[in-house]
Design a protein around this motif. Structure first.
Motif, mmCIF file in Angstrom:
data_model
loop_
_atom_site.group_PDB
_atom_site.id
_atom_site.type_symbol
_atom_site.label_atom_id
_atom_site.label_comp_id
_atom_site.label_asym_id
_atom_site.label_seq_id
_atom_site.Cartn_x
_atom_site.Cartn_y
_atom_site.Cartn_z
ATOM 1 N N LEU A 18 -3.930 39.434 4.669
ATOM 2 C CA LEU A 18 -3.687 37.802 5.115
ATOM 3 C C LEU A 18 -3.102 37.784 6.208
ATOM 4 C CD1 LEU A 18 -2.723 36.207 2.353
ATOM 5 C CD2 LEU A 18 -4.404 35.477 3.058
ATOM 6 N N ASP A 19 -2.209 39.282 6.253
ATOM 7 C CA ASP A 19 -0.829 39.798 8.095
ATOM 8 C C ASP A 19 -1.794 39.948 9.069
ATOM 9 O OD1 ASP A 19 1.052 40.245 9.852
ATOM 10 O OD2 ASP A 19 2.222 40.433 8.257
ATOM 11 N N ALA A 20 -2.402 39.262 9.984
ATOM 12 C CA ALA A 20 -3.219 39.837 10.735
ATOM 13 C C ALA A 20 -2.036 40.835 10.931
ATOM 14 C CB ALA A 20 -3.371 38.972 11.811
ATOM 15 N N ASP A 21 -0.590 41.174 11.328
ATOM 16 C CA ASP A 21 0.101 41.867 12.645
ATOM 17 C C ASP A 21 -0.519 43.563 11.209
ATOM 18 O OD1 ASP A 21 0.327 40.635 14.438
ATOM 19 O OD2 ASP A 21 2.365 39.066 12.834
ATOM 20 N N ASP A 22 -0.483 43.340 10.148
ATOM 21 C CA ASP A 22 -0.609 44.771 9.451
ATOM 22 C C ASP A 22 -1.622 44.909 9.610
ATOM 23 O OD1 ASP A 22 -0.393 46.305 7.259
ATOM 24 O OD2 ASP A 22 0.684 45.454 6.275
ATOM 25 N N PRO A 23 -1.811 46.704 9.869
ATOM 26 C CA PRO A 23 -2.943 47.055 9.576
ATOM 27 C C PRO A 23 -3.964 47.551 9.126
ATOM 28 C CG PRO A 23 -1.424 48.265 10.980
ATOM 29 C CD PRO A 23 -0.528 47.245 10.507
ATOM 30 N N ARG A 24 -2.988 48.057 8.150
ATOM 31 C CA ARG A 24 -2.731 48.683 6.786
ATOM 32 C C ARG A 24 -4.117 47.864 5.428
ATOM 33 N NH1 ARG A 24 2.454 49.062 3.575
ATOM 34 N NH2 ARG A 24 2.421 47.054 4.395
ATOM 35 N N PRO A 25 -5.614 48.881 5.658
ATOM 36 C CA PRO A 25 -6.320 47.992 4.338
ATOM 37 C C PRO A 25 -5.378 48.173 2.664
ATOM 38 C CG PRO A 25 -6.009 50.587 4.792
ATOM 39 C CD PRO A 25 -5.483 50.190 5.159
ATOM 40 N N PRO A 26 -5.927 47.078 2.329
ATOM 41 C CA PRO A 26 -5.779 46.828 0.529
ATOM 42 C C PRO A 26 -6.505 47.307 0.209
ATOM 43 C CG PRO A 26 -6.737 44.926 1.884
ATOM 44 C CD PRO A 26 -6.032 45.508 3.198
ATOM 45 N N SER A 27 -6.016 47.287 -0.411
ATOM 46 C CA SER A 27 -6.807 47.899 -2.377
ATOM 47 C C SER A 27 -7.785 48.039 -2.185
ATOM 48 C CB SER A 27 -5.799 48.457 -3.359
ATOM 49 O OG SER A 27 -7.061 48.245 -4.516
ATOM 50 N N ALA A 28 -9.511 48.740 -2.303
ATOM 51 C CA ALA A 28 -11.154 48.369 -2.276
ATOM 52 C C ALA A 28 -10.897 47.169 -3.801
ATOM 53 C CB ALA A 28 -11.157 49.595 -2.527
ATOM 54 N N GLU A 29 -9.797 47.247 -4.490
ATOM 55 C CA GLU A 29 -9.997 46.644 -5.873
ATOM 56 C C GLU A 29 -9.371 45.277 -6.061
ATOM 57 O OE1 GLU A 29 -9.550 50.344 -6.994
ATOM 58 O OE2 GLU A 29 -10.906 51.054 -7.182
ATOM 59 N N ALA A 30 -8.407 44.939 -4.583
ATOM 60 C CA ALA A 30 -7.738 43.701 -4.359
ATOM 61 C C ALA A 30 -8.550 42.826 -4.335
ATOM 62 C CB ALA A 30 -7.605 43.965 -3.113
ATOM 63 N N GLY A 31 -9.532 42.456 -4.880
ATOM 64 C CA GLY A 31 -10.508 40.540 -5.025
ATOM 65 C C GLY A 31 -10.323 41.233 -6.896
ATOM 66 N N LEU A 32 -10.352 42.015 -6.869
ATOM 67 C CA LEU A 32 -11.091 41.249 -8.550
ATOM 68 C C LEU A 32 -9.080 41.679 -9.198
ATOM 69 C CD1 LEU A 32 -12.403 42.325 -11.077
ATOM 70 C CD2 LEU A 32 -12.270 44.351 -11.302
ATOM 71 N N HIS A 33 -8.253 42.263 -8.704
ATOM 72 C CA HIS A 33 -6.975 41.558 -8.875
ATOM 73 C C HIS A 33 -6.696 40.145 -8.276
ATOM 74 C CE1 HIS A 33 -4.171 45.397 -8.701
ATOM 75 N NE2 HIS A 33 -5.518 46.062 -8.708
ATOM 76 N N ALA A 34 -7.222 39.714 -7.263
ATOM 77 C CA ALA A 34 -7.440 37.944 -7.371
ATOM 78 C C ALA A 34 -8.075 37.163 -7.998
ATOM 79 C CB ALA A 34 -7.200 38.113 -5.477
ATOM 80 N N HIS A 35 -9.131 37.906 -8.695
ATOM 81 C CA HIS A 35 -10.413 37.191 -9.384
ATOM 82 C C HIS A 35 -9.435 36.992 -10.774
ATOM 83 C CE1 HIS A 35 -13.725 35.847 -10.833
ATOM 84 N NE2 HIS A 35 -13.566 36.490 -12.211
ATOM 85 N N ILE A 36 -9.360 38.536 -11.525
ATOM 86 C CA ILE A 36 -8.127 38.197 -12.761
ATOM 87 C C ILE A 36 -7.016 37.528 -12.495
ATOM 88 C CG2 ILE A 36 -6.738 40.270 -14.715
ATOM 89 C CD1 ILE A 36 -8.800 41.781 -13.428
ATOM 90 N N ALA A 37 -6.153 37.415 -11.630
ATOM 91 C CA ALA A 37 -5.228 36.681 -11.696
ATOM 92 C C ALA A 37 -5.341 35.115 -11.747
ATOM 93 C CB ALA A 37 -4.236 37.208 -10.214
ATOM 94 N N ALA A 38 -6.280 34.854 -11.152
ATOM 95 C CA ALA A 38 -6.537 32.973 -10.679
ATOM 96 C C ALA A 38 -7.572 33.022 -11.831
ATOM 97 C CB ALA A 38 -7.350 33.267 -9.853
ATOM 98 N N ARG A 39 -8.193 33.937 -12.689
ATOM 99 C CA ARG A 39 -9.307 33.199 -14.095
ATOM 100 C C ARG A 39 -7.885 33.259 -14.827
ATOM 101 N NH1 ARG A 39 -11.419 32.268 -17.334
ATOM 102 N NH2 ARG A 39 -13.330 32.353 -18.640
ATOM 103 N N THR A 40 -6.610 34.218 -15.182
ATOM 104 C CA THR A 40 -6.232 34.032 -16.151
ATOM 105 C C THR A 40 -4.661 33.276 -16.425
ATOM 106 O OG1 THR A 40 -5.043 36.428 -15.660
ATOM 107 C CG2 THR A 40 -7.362 36.493 -16.894
#
Length: 210
Positions: free
Chosen positions: A74-96
């Motif tokens: 979300l931070d355009a000023d942060d060039p670091r990539p999030p974990s490749a599995e971040a999408g699954l983290h977000a899905h689990i957090a939203a679902r549960t």
């Protein structure tokens, strides 16, 4: 990013760094493997996720990336990539509704999934109380899904095996990804850690005795 957001992100980063050091000490996050997340905001969903490619035994409070519901940074000023599995983290957090999602590469979880790819059945174990279930007269199944590099595929597979809590039966707050590792979640970091540690113990016992 506002000062408040920065403070909350650093606080989350400090919590995740401490948890990562703990799990690295167990041998569950060797090298750069595994990833941990905490929910920062719920509407819209924002998570702090451990940054990719870092030794998980040496993280600092600054070693997290903010991601949205799709797992993208979300931070355009942060060039670091999030974990490749971040999408699954977000899905689990939203679902549960979880406030923390932890993913580690505990060996016995991977062995268990290899032996019982349809799910790992556990019953009559006192430690089941630690994940909210009865110690006797209940069969608890830790679900297993196949591994895939596409987190949208993994999210769909999660939905196929996840059983939400009912008035009579709590959820099983753990899932194994075959040939990969395990996820656990909870209302906060302490709950996610407890579920992860207890599930790993149960899986270790099951692998050793069956």
């Amino acid at each position: 990013m506002s000062a408040l957001s920065t403070a909350r992100t650093l606080e989350a980063g400090a919590t995740l760094a401490a948890e990562a050091a703990r799990f690295s000490g167990y041998g569950w996050m060797r090298g750069t493997s595994g990833n941990l997340s905490l929910v920062i905001d719920r509407d819209p969903l924002v998570l702090a996720v451990t940054a990719s490619g870092l030794d998980k035994s040496q993280l600092t409070e600054a070693d997290v990336v903010l991601v949205g519901p799709d797992g993208r940074g979300l931070d355009a000023d942060d060039p670091r990539p999030p974990s490749a599995e971040a999408g699954l983290h977000a899905h689990i957090a939203a679902r549960t509704g979880a406030g923390a999602v932890f993913h580690v590469h505990a060996l016995d979880a991977v062995v268990a999934a290899h032996r019982w790819p349809s799910g790992v059945e556990i019953r009559d174990m006192e430690m089941l109380k630690g994940i909210g279930h009865r110690a006797h007269d209940e069969t608890v199944v830790i679900p297993v899904i196949a591994n895939d590099q596409d987190m949208a595929v993994e999210a769909a597979r999660f939905d196929e095996v996840y059983v939400p809590a009912t008035a009579d039966v709590p959820e099983v707050p753990v899932m194994i990804v075959a040939t990969h590792g395990m996820y656990a979640w909870g209302e906060d970091a302490a709950a996610a850690r407890r579920h992860l540690e207890i599930a790993e113990w149960l899986l270790r016992f099951t692998v050793a005795t069956r």
